[in-house]
Write a protein that holds these residues in place. Structure first.
Motif, PDB file in Angstrom:
ATOM      1  N   GLU A   1       0.776  -1.107  -0.023  1.00 42.32           N
ATOM      2  CA  GLU A   1      -0.079  -0.022   0.077  1.00 42.32           C
ATOM      3  C   GLU A   1       0.775   1.173  -0.301  1.00 42.32           C
ATOM      4  O   GLU A   1       0.525   2.109  -0.692  1.00 42.32           O
ATOM      5  CB  GLU A   1      -1.137  -0.085   1.285  1.00 42.32           C
ATOM      6  N   GLN A   2       1.899   1.263   0.602  1.00 45.76           N
ATOM      7  CA  GLN A   2       2.623   2.468   0.762  1.00 45.76           C
ATOM      8  C   GLN A   2       3.503   2.653  -0.487  1.00 45.76           C
ATOM      9  O   GLN A   2       3.890   3.690  -0.958  1.00 45.76           O
ATOM     10  CB  GLN A   2       3.937   2.131   1.957  1.00 45.76           C
ATOM     11  N   TYR A   3       3.890   1.397  -1.017  1.00 44.40           N
ATOM     12  CA  TYR A   3       4.523   1.561  -2.402  1.00 44.40           C
ATOM     13  C   TYR A   3       3.708   2.171  -3.452  1.00 44.40           C
ATOM     14  O   TYR A   3       4.188   3.144  -4.223  1.00 44.40           O
ATOM     15  CB  TYR A   3       5.014   0.237  -2.868  1.00 44.40           C
ATOM     16  N   VAL A   4       2.262   1.840  -3.595  1.00 41.33           N
ATOM     17  CA  VAL A   4       1.612   2.584  -4.502  1.00 41.33           C
ATOM     18  C   VAL A   4       1.325   3.864  -4.247  1.00 41.33           C
ATOM     19  O   VAL A   4       1.376   4.842  -5.307  1.00 41.33           O
ATOM     20  CB  VAL A   4      -0.025   1.704  -4.356  1.00 41.33           C
ATOM     21  N   GLN A   5       1.471   4.155  -2.987  1.00 36.74           N
ATOM     22  CA  GLN A   5       1.104   5.719  -2.599  1.00 36.74           C
ATOM     23  C   GLN A   5       2.413   6.593  -2.795  1.00 36.74           C
ATOM     24  O   GLN A   5       2.331   7.661  -3.734  1.00 36.74           O
ATOM     25  CB  GLN A   5       0.969   5.895  -0.985  1.00 36.74           C
ATOM     26  N   ALA A   6       3.449   5.971  -2.609  1.00 32.48           N
ATOM     27  CA  ALA A   6       4.879   6.392  -2.814  1.00 32.48           C
ATOM     28  C   ALA A   6       5.044   6.711  -4.599  1.00 32.48           C
ATOM     29  O   ALA A   6       5.487   7.926  -4.826  1.00 32.48           O
ATOM     30  CB  ALA A   6       6.028   5.665  -2.786  1.00 32.48           C
ATOM     31  N   MET A   7       4.694   5.736  -5.444  1.00 33.53           N
ATOM     32  CA  MET A   7       4.929   5.682  -6.751  1.00 33.53           C
ATOM     33  C   MET A   7       3.813   6.779  -7.282  1.00 33.53           C
ATOM     34  O   MET A   7       3.981   7.728  -8.362  1.00 33.53           O
ATOM     35  CB  MET A   7       4.547   4.340  -7.326  1.00 33.53           C
ATOM     36  N   GLU A   8       2.594   6.907  -6.881  1.00 33.42           N
ATOM     37  CA  GLU A   8       1.683   7.868  -7.176  1.00 33.42           C
ATOM     38  C   GLU A   8       2.204   9.101  -6.921  1.00 33.42           C
ATOM     39  O   GLU A   8       2.159  10.187  -7.866  1.00 33.42           O
ATOM     40  CB  GLU A   8       0.054   7.608  -6.582  1.00 33.42           C
ATOM     41  N   GLU A   9       2.736   9.648  -5.794  1.00 32.83           N
ATOM     42  CA  GLU A   9       3.247  10.704  -5.399  1.00 32.83           C
ATOM     43  C   GLU A   9       4.567  11.153  -6.471  1.00 32.83           C
ATOM     44  O   GLU A   9       4.557  12.108  -7.025  1.00 32.83           O
ATOM     45  CB  GLU A   9       3.889  10.937  -4.302  1.00 32.83           C
ATOM     46  N   LEU A  10       5.372  10.284  -6.766  1.00 33.11           N
ATOM     47  CA  LEU A  10       6.496  10.533  -7.773  1.00 33.11           C
ATOM     48  C   LEU A  10       5.953  10.671  -9.229  1.00 33.11           C
ATOM     49  O   LEU A  10       6.528  11.456  -9.759  1.00 33.11           O
ATOM     50  CB  LEU A  10       7.332   9.268  -7.644  1.00 33.11           C
ATOM     51  N   ASN A  11       4.914   9.963  -9.476  1.00 34.31           N
ATOM     52  CA  ASN A  11       4.346  10.167 -10.965  1.00 34.31           C
ATOM     53  C   ASN A  11       3.816  11.485 -11.248  1.00 34.31           C
ATOM     54  O   ASN A  11       4.058  12.097 -11.921  1.00 34.31           O
ATOM     55  CB  ASN A  11       3.326   8.926 -11.033  1.00 34.31           C
ATOM     56  N   ARG A  12       3.100  12.022 -10.009  1.00 36.55           N
ATOM     57  CA  ARG A  12       2.558  13.173  -9.969  1.00 36.55           C
ATOM     58  C   ARG A  12       3.549  14.442 -10.035  1.00 36.55           C
ATOM     59  O   ARG A  12       3.405  15.526 -10.852  1.00 36.55           O
ATOM     60  CB  ARG A  12       1.536  13.602  -8.882  1.00 36.55           C
ATOM     61  N   MET A  13       4.649  14.150  -9.077  1.00 39.32           N
ATOM     62  CA  MET A  13       5.852  15.136  -9.304  1.00 39.32           C
ATOM     63  C   MET A  13       6.528  15.157 -10.729  1.00 39.32           C
ATOM     64  O   MET A  13       6.576  16.150 -11.379  1.00 39.32           O
ATOM     65  CB  MET A  13       6.857  14.492  -8.269  1.00 39.32           C
ATOM     66  N   GLY A  14       6.485  14.208 -11.295  1.00 41.06           N
ATOM     67  CA  GLY A  14       7.112  13.943 -12.611  1.00 41.06           C
ATOM     68  C   GLY A  14       6.178  14.478 -13.764  1.00 41.06           C
ATOM     69  O   GLY A  14       6.742  15.299 -14.445  1.00 41.06           O
ATOM     70  N   ASP A  15       5.038  14.504 -13.688  1.00 44.10           N
ATOM     71  CA  ASP A  15       4.000  15.057 -14.322  1.00 44.10           C
ATOM     72  C   ASP A  15       4.113  16.596 -14.234  1.00 44.10           C
ATOM     73  O   ASP A  15       4.135  17.159 -15.340  1.00 44.10           O
ATOM     74  CB  ASP A  15       2.438  14.472 -14.020  1.00 44.10           C
ATOM     75  N   ALA A  16       4.425  17.063 -13.099  1.00 47.64           N
ATOM     76  CA  ALA A  16       4.423  18.410 -12.877  1.00 47.64           C
ATOM     77  C   ALA A  16       5.638  19.129 -13.465  1.00 47.64           C
ATOM     78  O   ALA A  16       5.813  20.062 -13.764  1.00 47.64           O
ATOM     79  CB  ALA A  16       4.219  18.701 -11.518  1.00 47.64           C
TER      80      ALA A  16
END
Length: 300
Positions: free
Chosen positions: A285-300
């Motif tokens: 669960e933490q992995y999914v959250q971490a990758m979602e945050e990093l993906n959003r950061m990458g998109d930004a």
């Protein structure tokens, strides 16, 4: 890009031949930021796959490593043992996931290897191994010893009249090791202006706040007292990082220490500034959250 058949990194004419595309001076701040974000995703993914590792101090060092391997250092992933290459020593060897993700992103080995971290038969073990991992210049893990190896490399370059530079990344908790200061004393005594020491100053170690465990402060004044030229920067500002490396190259007659104030767990909200994430792997669960945050950061 190339100028006169050589990499134009920092305008240095000694640069080795390399098939490096747009790496070097032509890699701008936004490209470096995107690269660092991919490296952070590699860190999180590899540690999650291994169910073990050190995410906090790996994530805090990602921007420094990105600047080194994609802008500053004279290296060729196609020829990891090139005699004229710059050397890097990860003195805080437990942050190996950051180095591995950087080397994979830079093309030293296939990124798919990251998911084999700490597995039997993998080249990527819990600490860097120079005998099996392309691009690793020194095996490290026992804190305090990496900087000594880096000093030895820098002395070797001086004795042989070689132009390569040596970089060593230390943790701030690692400064509690006496060997760090023995090596620093020798570095200044030998006037090793080809040596740059970077301290990942995230303020936390496995037991908590470094000020409460065994304070190394004032870090800048200590290195200055040992004869270093000292630069203080924000470890997550590429402008400051690159300026600091440029300043280090310009200094003559003494080594440079870059004190890089960083955020442990940088890029993953629930890991940031938390000593508990020094050596714990994220669950699913933490992995999914971490990758979602990093993906959003990458998109930004």
């Amino acid at each position: 890009m190339r100028k006169g058949g050589r990499l134009s990194v920092c305008g240095d004419p000694r640069r080795i031949e390399a098939k490096c595309g747009w790496y070097g001076d032509d890699m701008n701040k936004s490209q470096l930021e995107r690269t660092a974000n991919r490296i952070r995703k590699g860190i999180v993914s590899s540690i999650h796959s291994a169910r073990a590792g050190h995410p906090g101090g790996s994530l805090s060092a990602a921007d420094i490593l990105t600047a080194l391997y994609f802008h500053e250092m004279n290296i060729d992933p196609a020829n990891p043992q090139a005699p004229e290459r710059d050397r890097f020593v990860l003195s805080k060897g437990h942050a190996a996931p950051a180095l591995y993700a950087t080397l994979a992103e830079r093309g030293y080995f296939d990124a798919a290897e990251l998911n084999s971290l700490r597995q039997i038969g993998s080249i990527l073990q819990g600490h860097p191994d120079m005998k099996h991992i392309p691009g690793v210049d020194m095996s490290t893990g026992s804190l305090g010893q990496g900087i000594s190896a880096a000093v030895g490399m820098a002395i070797s370059a001086k004795l042989r009249g070689k132009a390569y530079r040596v970089y060593a990344l230390l943790g701030d908790g690692e400064l509690q090791e006496g060997q760090v200061w023995e090596a620093s004393m020798l570095a200044a005594h030998r006037e090793l202006d080809n040596l740059t020491v970077i301290v990942d100053n995230n303020g936390l170690q496995i037991d908590g706040d470094i000020r409460q465990v065994c304070s190394p402060y004032p870090i800048d004044q200590k290195f200055a007292a040992f004869g270093f030229h000292v630069v203080r920067i924000n470890a997550h500002d590429f402008g400051q990082i690159l300026d600091a490396f440029g300043e280090a190259r310009a200094v003559k007659g003494r080594p440079t220490a870059i004190i890089a104030r960083s955020v442990k767990g940088k890029g993953v909200s629930f890991m940031e500034n938390q000593a508990s994430w020094h050596g714990v792997a994220p669950n699913d669960e933490q992995y999914v959250q971490a990758m979602e945050e990093l993906n959003r950061m990458g998109d930004a």
